[in-house]
Design a protein around this motif. Sequence first.
Motif, PDB file in Angstrom:
ATOM      1  N   LYS A  22      26.446  40.593 -34.900  1.00  0.00           N
ATOM      2  CA  LYS A  22      25.676  41.086 -36.047  1.00  0.00           C
ATOM      3  C   LYS A  22      25.862  40.186 -37.265  1.00  0.00           C
ATOM      4  O   LYS A  22      24.910  39.889 -37.984  1.00  0.00           O
ATOM      5  CB  LYS A  22      26.114  42.511 -36.405  1.00  0.00           C
ATOM      6  CG  LYS A  22      25.695  43.558 -35.419  1.00  0.00           C
ATOM      7  CD  LYS A  22      26.246  44.908 -35.872  1.00  0.00           C
ATOM      8  CE  LYS A  22      25.941  46.019 -34.926  1.00  0.00           C
ATOM      9  NZ  LYS A  22      26.525  47.309 -35.372  1.00  0.00           N
ATOM     10  N   LYS A  23      27.106  39.745 -37.480  1.00  0.00           N
ATOM     11  CA  LYS A  23      27.424  38.898 -38.627  1.00  0.00           C
ATOM     12  C   LYS A  23      26.638  37.587 -38.593  1.00  0.00           C
ATOM     13  O   LYS A  23      26.248  37.060 -39.632  1.00  0.00           O
ATOM     14  CB  LYS A  23      28.927  38.628 -38.665  1.00  0.00           C
ATOM     15  CG  LYS A  23      29.391  37.918 -39.918  1.00  0.00           C
ATOM     16  CD  LYS A  23      30.895  37.877 -40.005  1.00  0.00           C
ATOM     17  CE  LYS A  23      31.418  36.724 -39.183  1.00  0.00           C
ATOM     18  NZ  LYS A  23      32.862  36.520 -39.298  1.00  0.00           N
ATOM     19  N   GLU A  24      26.373  37.088 -37.402  1.00  0.00           N
ATOM     20  CA  GLU A  24      25.603  35.848 -37.250  1.00  0.00           C
ATOM     21  C   GLU A  24      24.099  36.082 -37.399  1.00  0.00           C
ATOM     22  O   GLU A  24      23.317  35.140 -37.356  1.00  0.00           O
ATOM     23  CB  GLU A  24      25.904  35.204 -35.898  1.00  0.00           C
ATOM     24  CG  GLU A  24      27.318  34.671 -35.778  1.00  0.00           C
ATOM     25  CD  GLU A  24      27.595  33.531 -36.744  1.00  0.00           C
ATOM     26  OE1 GLU A  24      26.688  32.696 -36.986  1.00  0.00           O
ATOM     27  OE2 GLU A  24      28.717  33.471 -37.286  1.00  0.00           O
ATOM     28  N   GLY A  25      23.697  37.348 -37.573  1.00  0.00           N
ATOM     29  CA  GLY A  25      22.291  37.651 -37.816  1.00  0.00           C
ATOM     30  C   GLY A  25      21.463  37.973 -36.590  1.00  0.00           C
ATOM     31  O   GLY A  25      20.251  38.121 -36.686  1.00  0.00           O
ATOM     32  N   TYR A  26      22.117  38.079 -35.440  1.00  0.00           N
ATOM     33  CA  TYR A  26      21.380  38.399 -34.227  1.00  0.00           C
ATOM     34  C   TYR A  26      21.149  39.904 -34.120  1.00  0.00           C
ATOM     35  O   TYR A  26      21.967  40.705 -34.548  1.00  0.00           O
ATOM     36  CB  TYR A  26      22.144  37.938 -32.980  1.00  0.00           C
ATOM     37  CG  TYR A  26      22.252  36.446 -32.882  1.00  0.00           C
ATOM     38  CD1 TYR A  26      21.174  35.682 -32.433  1.00  0.00           C
ATOM     39  CD2 TYR A  26      23.427  35.790 -33.228  1.00  0.00           C
ATOM     40  CE1 TYR A  26      21.265  34.306 -32.337  1.00  0.00           C
ATOM     41  CE2 TYR A  26      23.528  34.412 -33.142  1.00  0.00           C
ATOM     42  CZ  TYR A  26      22.446  33.687 -32.691  1.00  0.00           C
ATOM     43  OH  TYR A  26      22.541  32.327 -32.603  1.00  0.00           O
ATOM     44  N   LYS A  27      20.016  40.295 -33.521  1.00  0.00           N
ATOM     45  CA  LYS A  27      19.731  41.696 -33.273  1.00  0.00           C
ATOM     46  C   LYS A  27      20.566  42.171 -32.083  1.00  0.00           C
ATOM     47  O   LYS A  27      20.824  41.402 -31.154  1.00  0.00           O
ATOM     48  CB  LYS A  27      18.249  41.900 -32.972  1.00  0.00           C
ATOM     49  CG  LYS A  27      17.363  41.638 -34.168  1.00  0.00           C
ATOM     50  CD  LYS A  27      15.920  41.913 -33.838  1.00  0.00           C
ATOM     51  CE  LYS A  27      15.058  41.652 -35.042  1.00  0.00           C
ATOM     52  NZ  LYS A  27      13.646  41.936 -34.769  1.00  0.00           N
ATOM     53  N   VAL A  28      20.979  43.409 -32.118  1.00  0.00           N
ATOM     54  CA  VAL A  28      21.789  43.955 -31.031  1.00  0.00           C
ATOM     55  C   VAL A  28      21.043  45.108 -30.344  1.00  0.00           C
ATOM     56  O   VAL A  28      21.620  46.112 -29.973  1.00  0.00           O
ATOM     57  CB  VAL A  28      23.183  44.400 -31.527  1.00  0.00           C
ATOM     58  CG1 VAL A  28      24.035  43.204 -31.908  1.00  0.00           C
ATOM     59  CG2 VAL A  28      23.070  45.361 -32.694  1.00  0.00           C
ATOM     60  N   THR A  29      19.749  44.906 -30.155  1.00  0.00           N
ATOM     61  CA  THR A  29      18.902  45.873 -29.467  1.00  0.00           C
ATOM     62  C   THR A  29      19.101  45.734 -27.964  1.00  0.00           C
ATOM     63  O   THR A  29      19.169  44.623 -27.444  1.00  0.00           O
ATOM     64  CB  THR A  29      17.423  45.622 -29.807  1.00  0.00           C
ATOM     65  OG1 THR A  29      17.268  45.681 -31.218  1.00  0.00           O
ATOM     66  CG2 THR A  29      16.515  46.635 -29.148  1.00  0.00           C
ATOM     67  N   THR A  30      19.171  46.864 -27.271  1.00  0.00           N
ATOM     68  CA  THR A  30      19.362  46.863 -25.829  1.00  0.00           C
ATOM     69  C   THR A  30      18.165  47.520 -25.152  1.00  0.00           C
ATOM     70  O   THR A  30      17.737  48.600 -25.552  1.00  0.00           O
ATOM     71  CB  THR A  30      20.637  47.625 -25.437  1.00  0.00           C
ATOM     72  OG1 THR A  30      21.743  47.021 -26.107  1.00  0.00           O
ATOM     73  CG2 THR A  30      20.867  47.601 -23.950  1.00  0.00           C
ATOM     74  N   THR A  31      17.638  46.881 -24.133  1.00  0.00           N
ATOM     75  CA  THR A  31      16.538  47.441 -23.361  1.00  0.00           C
ATOM     76  C   THR A  31      17.102  48.330 -22.259  1.00  0.00           C
ATOM     77  O   THR A  31      18.089  47.975 -21.621  1.00  0.00           O
ATOM     78  CB  THR A  31      15.701  46.311 -22.727  1.00  0.00           C
ATOM     79  OG1 THR A  31      15.209  45.490 -23.777  1.00  0.00           O
ATOM     80  CG2 THR A  31      14.562  46.853 -21.913  1.00  0.00           C
TER      81      THR A  31
END
Length: 50
Positions: free
Chosen positions: A11-20
């Motif tokens: 998250k800190k690196e700006g990536y989304k943590v959405t899971t399908t």
Amino acid sequence: MLISFDIEEIKKEGYKVTTTLLIANTDDYVQIVPAAKGKITADKEILKMN
């Protein structure tokens, strides 16, 4: 366990943590309905499967 990761670093690196979520055996259930809407956390039920 196949993998481990630090979700806060991701998250800190700006990536989304959405899971399908994929259900491949829907024929095994009479009904599959959402149990919640919006943002889901680890302590919430996602689906009701009968």
